[in-house]
Scaffold this motif. Structure first.
Motif, short mmCIF file in Angstrom:
data_model
loop_
_atom_site.label_atom_id
_atom_site.label_comp_id
_atom_site.label_asym_id
_atom_site.label_seq_id
_atom_site.Cartn_x
_atom_site.Cartn_y
_atom_site.Cartn_z
N LEU A 42 38.44 16.96 -7.01
CA LEU A 42 39.19 18.12 -7.58
C LEU A 42 40.57 17.81 -7.28
O LEU A 42 41.56 18.16 -8.04
CB LEU A 42 38.56 19.18 -7.26
N THR A 43 40.91 17.35 -5.96
CA THR A 43 42.28 17.39 -5.75
C THR A 43 43.01 16.34 -6.35
O THR A 43 44.15 16.46 -6.78
CB THR A 43 42.51 17.01 -3.89
N THR A 44 42.16 15.34 -6.60
CA THR A 44 42.89 14.08 -7.46
C THR A 44 43.20 14.54 -8.95
O THR A 44 44.20 13.96 -9.56
CB THR A 44 42.08 12.87 -7.21
N TYR A 45 42.20 15.20 -9.41
CA TYR A 45 42.11 15.40 -10.66
C TYR A 45 43.35 16.53 -10.93
O TYR A 45 44.13 16.41 -11.86
CB TYR A 45 40.91 16.26 -11.19
N ILE A 46 43.66 17.38 -10.03
CA ILE A 46 44.64 18.44 -10.20
C ILE A 46 46.08 17.70 -10.03
O ILE A 46 46.94 17.97 -10.87
CB ILE A 46 44.76 19.55 -9.18
N ALA A 47 45.97 16.84 -9.21
CA ALA A 47 47.57 15.94 -8.98
C ALA A 47 47.58 15.13 -10.44
O ALA A 47 48.71 14.99 -10.69
CB ALA A 47 47.21 15.11 -7.88
N ARG A 50 49.08 17.46 -12.89
CA ARG A 50 50.36 17.86 -12.59
C ARG A 50 51.40 16.69 -12.79
O ARG A 50 52.43 17.00 -13.40
CB ARG A 50 50.40 18.27 -10.92
N ARG A 51 50.94 15.41 -12.55
CA ARG A 51 51.85 14.38 -12.86
C ARG A 51 51.91 13.97 -14.29
O ARG A 51 53.19 13.86 -14.65
CB ARG A 51 51.05 13.23 -12.05
N ARG A 52 50.76 14.15 -15.00
CA ARG A 52 51.10 14.07 -16.59
C ARG A 52 51.74 15.02 -17.17
O ARG A 52 52.86 14.64 -17.86
CB ARG A 52 49.84 14.25 -17.20
N ARG A 53 51.81 16.24 -16.85
CA ARG A 53 52.69 17.20 -17.20
C ARG A 53 54.19 17.02 -16.84
O ARG A 53 55.01 17.10 -17.87
CB ARG A 53 52.24 18.81 -16.86
N ARG A 54 54.56 16.51 -15.75
CA ARG A 54 55.81 16.47 -15.21
C ARG A 54 56.42 15.11 -16.08
O ARG A 54 57.54 15.21 -16.47
CB ARG A 54 55.75 16.04 -13.71
N ASP A 55 55.55 14.16 -16.11
CA ASP A 55 56.03 12.93 -17.00
C ASP A 55 56.51 13.34 -18.42
O ASP A 55 57.52 12.91 -18.88
CB ASP A 55 55.21 11.90 -16.66
N ARG A 57 57.39 16.13 -19.61
CA ARG A 57 58.61 17.09 -19.51
C ARG A 57 59.78 16.37 -19.41
O ARG A 57 60.76 16.63 -19.80
CB ARG A 57 58.21 18.03 -18.42
N ILE A 58 59.62 15.32 -18.41
CA ILE A 58 60.88 14.44 -18.24
C ILE A 58 61.19 13.64 -19.55
O ILE A 58 62.41 13.21 -19.66
CB ILE A 58 60.48 13.37 -16.97
N ALA A 59 59.97 13.13 -20.14
CA ALA A 59 60.29 12.24 -21.11
C ALA A 59 60.66 13.19 -22.36
O ALA A 59 61.12 12.53 -23.42
CB ALA A 59 58.81 11.72 -21.53
N GLY A 60 60.81 14.48 -22.50
CA GLY A 60 61.11 15.12 -23.47
C GLY A 60 60.21 15.62 -24.59
O GLY A 60 60.59 15.88 -25.71
N GLU A 61 58.89 15.20 -24.45
CA GLU A 61 57.95 15.60 -25.25
C GLU A 61 57.39 16.98 -25.44
O GLU A 61 57.46 17.73 -24.52
CB GLU A 61 56.84 14.58 -25.09
#
Length: 61
Positions: A42-47, A50-55, A57-61
């Motif tokens: 679960l910890t790995t899945y949540i991380a 979060r990483r996918r959302r951040r990526d 957001r940074i990419a501007g999609e």
């Protein structure tokens, strides 16, 4: 394949086999291991989410 990775897997299996011979209450050991595996998953899945959302957001999609 990394030869040390295979050695690590063998060491983990040996530790599990040793623990199973030394523990009187196998059910408690299996329950604890299951809870640990679920927690790590679960910890790995949540991380990952979060990483996918951040990526995105940074990419501007």
């Amino acid at each position: 394949m990394n030869s040390l990775k295979g050695l690590g897997v063998c060491a983990v299996i040996a530790c599990i086999a040793y623990a199973l011979t030394r523990v009187e209450d196998i059910d408690q050991l299996i329950l604890g291991a299951s809870i640990g595996i679920i927690t790590v998953s679960l910890t790995t899945y949540i991380a990952s989410i979060r990483r996918r959302r951040r990526d995105h957001r940074i990419a501007g999609e």
